[in-house]
Design a protein around this motif. Structure first.
Motif, PDB file in Angstrom:
ATOM      1  N   VAL A   1     -38.173 -50.844   1.087  1.00  0.00           N
ATOM      2  CA  VAL A   1     -37.026 -50.976   1.911  1.00  0.00           C
ATOM      3  C   VAL A   1     -37.687 -50.951   3.486  1.00  0.00           C
ATOM      4  CG1 VAL A   1     -35.928 -48.858   1.490  1.00  0.00           C
ATOM      5  CG2 VAL A   1     -34.857 -50.719   2.663  1.00  0.00           C
ATOM      6  N   TYR A  25     -34.760 -42.814  -4.935  1.00  0.00           N
ATOM      7  CA  TYR A  25     -35.003 -43.211  -3.592  1.00  0.00           C
ATOM      8  C   TYR A  25     -35.735 -41.983  -3.223  1.00  0.00           C
ATOM      9  CZ  TYR A  25     -34.817 -44.117   1.357  1.00  0.00           C
ATOM     10  OH  TYR A  25     -35.164 -44.366   2.646  1.00  0.00           O
ATOM     11  N   GLN A  56     -39.914 -44.746   1.834  1.00  0.00           N
ATOM     12  CA  GLN A  56     -38.949 -45.978   1.727  1.00  0.00           C
ATOM     13  C   GLN A  56     -39.047 -46.795   0.679  1.00  0.00           C
ATOM     14  OE1 GLN A  56     -38.847 -47.694   5.599  1.00  0.00           O
ATOM     15  NE2 GLN A  56     -38.814 -45.949   6.794  1.00  0.00           N
ATOM     16  N   ILE A  85     -37.501 -47.709  -3.334  1.00  0.00           N
ATOM     17  CA  ILE A  85     -36.637 -47.363  -4.501  1.00  0.00           C
ATOM     18  C   ILE A  85     -37.214 -47.851  -5.767  1.00  0.00           C
ATOM     19  CG2 ILE A  85     -34.236 -48.452  -5.241  1.00  0.00           C
ATOM     20  CD1 ILE A  85     -33.575 -49.265  -2.491  1.00  0.00           C
ATOM     21  N   SER A  87     -30.147 -51.623  -6.922  1.00  0.00           N
ATOM     22  CA  SER A  87     -30.993 -51.481  -5.811  1.00  0.00           C
ATOM     23  C   SER A  87     -30.576 -51.847  -4.591  1.00  0.00           C
ATOM     24  CB  SER A  87     -32.368 -51.705  -5.993  1.00  0.00           C
ATOM     25  OG  SER A  87     -32.914 -51.315  -7.299  1.00  0.00           O
ATOM     26  N   ASP A  88     -30.223 -53.312  -4.631  1.00  0.00           N
ATOM     27  CA  ASP A  88     -29.407 -53.865  -3.285  1.00  0.00           C
ATOM     28  C   ASP A  88     -28.298 -53.191  -2.796  1.00  0.00           C
ATOM     29  OD1 ASP A  88     -31.497 -55.796  -3.445  1.00  0.00           O
ATOM     30  OD2 ASP A  88     -30.344 -57.382  -4.134  1.00  0.00           O
ATOM     31  N   ALA A  92     -28.941 -49.924  -1.349  1.00  0.00           N
ATOM     32  CA  ALA A  92     -29.655 -50.082   0.094  1.00  0.00           C
ATOM     33  C   ALA A  92     -28.583 -50.401   0.930  1.00  0.00           C
ATOM     34  CB  ALA A  92     -30.619 -51.042   0.113  1.00  0.00           C
ATOM     35  N   LEU A 123     -27.877 -46.600   2.567  1.00  0.00           N
ATOM     36  CA  LEU A 123     -28.923 -46.809   3.449  1.00  0.00           C
ATOM     37  C   LEU A 123     -28.502 -47.613   4.801  1.00  0.00           C
ATOM     38  CD1 LEU A 123     -32.188 -47.043   1.378  1.00  0.00           C
ATOM     39  CD2 LEU A 123     -30.997 -45.027   1.986  1.00  0.00           C
ATOM     40  N   HIS A 131     -28.486 -50.653   4.953  1.00  0.00           N
ATOM     41  CA  HIS A 131     -29.344 -51.642   5.154  1.00  0.00           C
ATOM     42  C   HIS A 131     -28.786 -53.073   5.084  1.00  0.00           C
ATOM     43  CE1 HIS A 131     -33.429 -53.360   5.431  1.00  0.00           C
ATOM     44  NE2 HIS A 131     -33.354 -53.859   4.240  1.00  0.00           N
ATOM     45  N   LEU A 143     -35.024 -56.549   0.016  1.00  0.00           N
ATOM     46  CA  LEU A 143     -35.921 -55.495  -0.337  1.00  0.00           C
ATOM     47  C   LEU A 143     -36.960 -56.231  -0.997  1.00  0.00           C
ATOM     48  CD1 LEU A 143     -33.255 -53.256  -2.676  1.00  0.00           C
ATOM     49  CD2 LEU A 143     -34.024 -52.995  -0.177  1.00  0.00           C
TER      50      LEU A 143
END
Length: 750
Positions: A156, A244, A249, A251, A265-266, A269, A273, A275, A282
């Motif tokens: 990421v 993480y 950075q 995952i 994971s998405d 993030a 995060l 993000h 990612l």
């Protein structure tokens, strides 16, 4: 009783011999299910200081458990293994780390008061089961990379990374978002637990996320005491574990489903995060080390803004048949690693015929444009999913390293395939998924019209090695030939069995790729979802059969299935048996990936997907009207039709239709001939057929021998039964009920 004859497993026996007896009794008394036996161990505990009494208690426990069958002791063996795993080696540290984070001061003190690691593990298992399970997840988290097919690593790109620890993660918000992303039903709970992983010698400080939720509804058949089978429906527990590492950075995530790995994971993030993955998705990177089989040398690529003066492999590690056996060769930057390998290991050394490279270390000497300073970049790749570049603090240096790996053909970055592109290649993906083999060649992909590199980037394929033989079909040469290097770029030279020149072959045609079956399967199911009016009931009934949900036809919900490999007679026989066993679901539609297929599977109409692909301009991938037309046209036959009949769908396949019964698939000439003769006799008004006449000209002596045992059990007295006289057989219809016949190993011989 000699120990070797004990039904106890080694873990249970070890627990009995080593654990303090009061905790031992409590651990053996645990029953996670009412079907587990009760051991009725003595309740009165002897004095723990009395060694003879303690020894007698252990022997009595062994004697009591020895009265049970190994199958009944299996749950106890599993629990004993889990307890002992956290009482030795790194399991001790894992348990202590999680206990320190999760238990309050009073309970943590009670944990510390236990006399040894085994007692502490039992105590946590008995008194803080969730903490014990978290410790198990932590214990196995660092072994992700060994899971291979269950593991993915994403990178990421955070411009402003804020400090993060487990306490700052909103577990409730993350759980809600993950539940939405995975499209879980409201009744299915999803829990998220965040834990801090301390820094170790091998790993930087990280945060671990444990996601637990119910999986797709599934079922198994239970053999009841009365000999009948009954389906037991259950929802298996699913778990995804995410780590993480802020300093990298990166995952890392482990889960059964590739789709779950990506979505968890998405979501992490986005929520944890902050993000924006829509702007910066990612990065899923795969490293292909197979190029080093042909050569450990690296060319010097020309990159704008850089002058690459040297690029050398300094370290190469291969696995020797087993993952735990490895061979590592390291040289200095002044050495040629190929020359060193040839000199000390021989010209045909293991690096030239390696089954798998597990580690490659590269040193790159370069300078930047306008800067006379000579710099060195070290790149280390471990397996297919790990590289040290992300830990480099200099973003320009990271970018250079990834550009070099792409130039050398080592790096493939994940790039989600656009849904429109997936629609366009839907028919080809169906054919790919219908294959029995899990490997394909570049030639096969080219003939399908698929771009191998695009499928690799989309996660549907993984690059393997290259064929070392090629099939030559020439007027003078017919057979297998060897593959040799060619002077022409992009080509290899084919050589006949006696050294004959057989011309050049495109090198890409001989490249081999493995199919990521799980990801391909889920990609196809996503394209089929718009057909459904009721979702969320997806079940994996068989590796080749999935219940998608239901679609509406004529105001009624019709079960919708997806099946593949229906051109294989063994698969048809297996799935037909499974579908007839679940006939209470009613007449449904089976979407077939195969073009050669039966007309029915149990009480379900089979429809070819490839014959119902929608035009590119349509919204859906499949023509819904075509499915409805096929369903209505074949509905009557799915209910048995009006009269008994055998309809052939090929030389070796046919379907029996009997009014009021589910269609029965026949595989093989013998099965077809038997039922054709029975149907003809039934229609002629003389249903009983003598076994000699029934089996005339066939290879079997009785109809039972023409069927597999499970199939025979399911059709006896349902489709075929003994006649009124000994040595006769008949078709079972509503007009001719079956005669209750005992099942023998072999029926009356001819």
């Amino acid at each position: 009783m000699p120990r070797k004859s004990l039904p106890l497993g080694p873990e249970t026996l070890g627990l009995i011999e080593d654990a303090r007896i009061d905790l031992l009794r409590a651990a053996l008394a645990v029953r996670d299910d009412d079907s587990e036996p009760e051991f009725d161990l003595p309740e009165d505990m002897p004095d723990l200081e009395d060694e003879d009494a303690v020894h007698a208690f252990r022997e009595q426990a062994i004697k009591i458990l020895s009265e049970f069958d190994p199958d009944e002791l299996r749950p106890t063996e599993t629990r004993s293994r889990r307890i002992r795993a956290l009482a030795s080696g790194k399991g001790v540290t894992s348990l202590e780390t999680i206990v320190a984070q999760k238990l309050d001061h009073e309970r943590a003190a009670e944990f510390e008061d236990q006399p040894d690691p085994l007692c502490r593990s039992i105590w946590v298992f008995l008194n803080a089961r969730e903490t014990f399970e978290d410790a198990e997840s932590f214990h196995f988290a660092r072994q992700f990379r060994d899971h291979r097919k269950l593991y993915d690593a994403f990178e990421v790109d955070l411009e402003n990374a804020a400090p993060l620890n487990a306490a700052s993660i909103d577990e409730t918000a993350l759980s809600d978002r993950i539940k939405k992303a995975l499209e879980l039903k409201p009744a299915i709970s999803c829990t998220v637990r965040a834990l801090d992983l301390p820094k170790t010698d091998a790993h930087p400080a990280s945060i671990m996320l444990i996601v637990r939720h119910g999986g797709p509804l599934s079922s198994v058949y239970n053999h009841r005491h009365d000999g009948r089978r009954a389906a037991i429906y259950y929802r298996p527990p699913n778990e995804a574990t995410l780590i993480y590492t802020p300093s990298l950075q990166q995952i890392e995530v482990c889960a059964d489903s590739p789709l779950v790995r990506q979505q968890v994971s998405d979501t992490f993030a986005e929520v944890a995060l902050n993000h924006d993955i829509s702007q910066k998705p990612l990065t899923w990177k795969r490293y292909n080390l197979t190029r080093f089989r042909s050569s450990l040398a690296l060319e010097r690529p020309a990159l704008d803004g850089y002058d690459i003066s040297s690029a050398r492999v300094l370290e190469a590690e291969v696995r020797l048949g087993h993952w735990r056996r490895k061979l590592l060769l390291k040289v200095t930057i002044d050495d040629d690693i190929e020359e060193v390998a040839d000199q000390y290991l021989g010209a045909r050394n293991v690096f030239r015929r390696a089954e798998r490279f597990s580690r490659i270390g590269i040193a790159v000497v370069y300078s930047r444009a306008g800067d006379a300073t000579e710099r060195t970049l070290n790149i280390t790749i471990s397996g297919t999913k790990s590289c040290n570049l992300q830990s480099h603090k200099d973003p320009e240096e990271r970018s250079l390293g990834f550009m070099l790996l792409q130039e050398w053909g080592i790096l493939s970055a994940f790039r989600q395939i656009d849904p429109t592109d997936l629609r366009a290649m839907f028919a080809e993906l169906i054919k790919l998924h219908d294959r029995v083999e899990d490997e394909v060649t570049g030639q096969y992909l080219r003939e399908l019209g698929l771009d191998a590199q695009r499928l690799i980037e989309g996660g549907l394929l993984e690059r393997r090695d290259r064929q070392d033989v090629v099939l030559i079909e020439d007027c003078d040469i017919d057979g297998e030939g060897a593959v040799k290097p060619s002077e022409k770029p992009g080509m290899v030279r084919a050589e006949g069995p006696f050294g004959e020149e057989a011309g050049d072959v495109p090198a890409d045609d001989l490249d081999k790729y493995s199919i990521n079956e799980e990801w391909l399967h889920e990609t196809i199911l996503r394209l089929l979802k718009p057909l459904l009016t009721r979702r969320g009931a997806q079940q994996n009934l068989d590796p080749d059969l999935t219940l998608l949900g239901a679609m509406e036809i004529g105001g009624a919900e019709v079960p919708l299935y997806f099946a593949r490999r229906l051109n294989d007679l063994k698969t048809v026989e297996r799935l037909d048996l499974a579908m007839r066993a679940r006939n209470q679901a009613g007449v449904g539609i089976v979407l077939s990936a195969s073009e050669d297929m039966p007309s029915h599977l149990g009480p379900n109409v089979v429809v070819s997907l490839l014959s119902n692909i929608a035009p590119a301009e349509e919204e859906f991938a499949v023509v819904r009207d075509g499915l409805e037309l096929a369903f209505r046209s074949n509905f009557a036959l799915a209910r048995g039709g009006a009269t008994p009949q055998v309809l052939r769908s090929g030389k070796q396949s046919a379907t029996v239709h009997i009014p009021g019964k589910d269609p029965l698939n026949l595989t093989g000439a013998e099965q077809i001939s038997i039922f054709e003769r029975l149907v003809a006799a039934s229609k002629a008004g003389s249903p009983d057929v003598q076994v000699k006449q029934l089996m005339d000209g066939l290879g079997s002596r009785s109809p039972q021998q023409a069927f597999r045992s499970k199939t025979w059990e399911s059709i006896l007295n349902v489709y075929i039964a003994k006649g009124e006289k000994r040595g006769y057989w008949r078709l079972v219809t509503e007009q001719s009920p079956s005669v209750n016949a005992p099942e023998g190993k072999v029926e009356e011989p001819v």
